[in-house]
Design a protein around this motif. Structure first.
Motif, mmCIF file in Angstrom:
data_model
loop_
_atom_site.group_PDB
_atom_site.id
_atom_site.type_symbol
_atom_site.label_atom_id
_atom_site.label_comp_id
_atom_site.label_asym_id
_atom_site.label_seq_id
_atom_site.Cartn_x
_atom_site.Cartn_y
_atom_site.Cartn_z
ATOM 1 N N ILE A 150 0.827 -1.103 0.119
ATOM 2 C CA ILE A 150 0.050 0.117 0.049
ATOM 3 C C ILE A 150 0.896 1.155 0.206
ATOM 4 N N LEU A 151 0.446 2.108 -1.045
ATOM 5 C CA LEU A 151 1.276 3.495 -0.893
ATOM 6 C C LEU A 151 0.354 4.469 0.105
ATOM 7 N N THR A 152 0.878 4.800 1.231
ATOM 8 C CA THR A 152 0.332 5.747 2.015
ATOM 9 C C THR A 152 0.115 7.192 1.528
ATOM 10 N N VAL A 184 4.106 0.579 2.381
ATOM 11 C CA VAL A 184 4.222 -0.517 3.356
ATOM 12 C C VAL A 184 3.330 -1.712 3.122
ATOM 13 N N SER A 185 3.613 -2.858 3.850
ATOM 14 C CA SER A 185 2.787 -4.063 3.595
ATOM 15 C C SER A 185 2.045 -4.295 4.697
ATOM 16 N N LEU A 206 -6.559 2.309 3.956
ATOM 17 C CA LEU A 206 -4.950 2.579 4.191
ATOM 18 C C LEU A 206 -4.282 3.558 3.463
ATOM 19 N N GLY A 207 -4.808 3.559 2.034
ATOM 20 C CA GLY A 207 -4.371 4.622 1.224
ATOM 21 C C GLY A 207 -4.739 5.922 1.428
ATOM 22 N N VAL A 260 2.090 -4.501 10.511
ATOM 23 C CA VAL A 260 2.468 -3.354 9.309
ATOM 24 C C VAL A 260 4.064 -3.359 9.344
ATOM 25 N N ARG A 261 4.636 -3.880 7.916
ATOM 26 C CA ARG A 261 5.854 -4.290 7.702
ATOM 27 C C ARG A 261 6.357 -3.100 6.706
ATOM 28 N N LEU A 262 7.453 -2.429 7.338
ATOM 29 C CA LEU A 262 8.031 -1.176 6.793
ATOM 30 C C LEU A 262 9.321 -1.415 5.866
#
Length: 299
Positions: A124-126, A132-133, A171-172, A213-215
């Protein structure tokens, strides 16, 4: 000269509003929920004839026909029965024993227990342009067995796909800081959105939880460096405050000792006592303070 009628702006706005309301009404009427209400239409003459023939066959082959016509569903199951392709009135059958005419009727078992599934990790692109995943877990159950069978081909698969899309959409619109700190709010938002979207499918979404939430690795290092620098800054501030308080205490102690020369002599003897107790190999030559005071007065 030809007379032209110029429409008033208020009339134009009113016409647009009326057209919009009519389009919304048409959209509402176009959404049909199959099985939401009992079907009052009859089967027709052919349907009645086939039903009568089926009952006649059941009676003629009794009691052997009972083995094929009597069905049982568990407490947590319901049976949606179709007769000649049409839903039977009265909704789903069960739990317990129910009767099926095998010649003209077909039924589908529906499990009403709560089902959980993992949403696959989504890249996802915040809102602040950070990739982030995120993965989540969804708990749902079938609230209306008839609607879940008649309105959607595969309610479970459709709910899974919708959960993935909803997770990306919600989440976007969030910043990275909001995703990390407002997980409960995001979970409630997803639960409400999924529950509203799956209501025409007979699905009740009970709970949604953000699992992880994986960074990116580089972002993790940058955040760790930032946190370390912040901790070091706070440590330096605390140490400076401690030194300031200690200096004030020493100044007050010096002022007290300066008022009484005997107190300074006692402090000198106490220091000698502590040195002799801890370091026995050290040789100490006491020097009277008054002797030093004599040289200080000369200077």
């Amino acid at each position: 000269m030809s007379n032209r009628i110029i429409p008033d702006s208020n009339d134009t706005e009113g016409l647009v509003q009326r057209n919009t309301m009519e389009m919304q009404k048409n959209d509402q009427h176009s959404t049909v929920i199959i099985g939401g209400e009992d079907n009052e239409e009859g089967m027709g003459c052919c349907g009645i004839l086939l039903t009568a023939i089926s009952w006649l066959l059941v009676i003629c082959t009794f009691p052997f026909s009972m083995c094929a016509c009597v069905k049982v569903v568990q407490e947590y199951e319901r049976a949606v029965i179709f007769r000649l392709g049409r839903l039977l009135p009265g909704g789903a059958k069960g739990p317990g024993i129910f009767f099926v005419l095998n010649c003209i009727e077909d039924y589908t078992k529906v499990d009403l227990r709560t089902v959980s599934f993992d949403v696959p990790p989504q890249e996802i692109l915040t809102k602040d342009s950070v990739t982030v995943s995120v993965d989540a877990v969804v708990y749902y159950r079938i609230s209306n067995a008839t609607i879940s069978v008649a309105n959607v081909a595969d309610a479970h698969h459709s709910t899974r796909l919708l959960a993935q899309t909803t997770l990306r959409n919600v989440l976007g619109t969030k910043n990275l800081a909001d995703i990390l700190s407002e997980r409960e709010y995001i979970s409630n938002t997803m639960q409400s959105s999924l529950d509203e979207a799956t209501d025409p499918w007979g699905i009740k979404v009970e709970r949604v939880e953000i699992k992880d939430v994986r960074l990116p690795v580089q972002l993790q290092r940058a955040m760790a460096a930032e946190a370390e620098a912040s901790r070091e800054a706070r440590a330096k501030v605390i140490a400076a405050e401690g030194e300031q308080k200690a200096s004030r205490a020493l100044k007050e102690a010096a002022d007290v000792i300066s008022e009484s020369p005997a107190a300074l002599q006692l402090r000198y003897l106490q220091t000698l006592n502590s040195i002799s107790a801890e370091k026995n190999s050290t040789i100490i030559f006491p020097l009277p303070v008054d002797f030093l005071q004599h040289f200080m007065n000369k200077h």
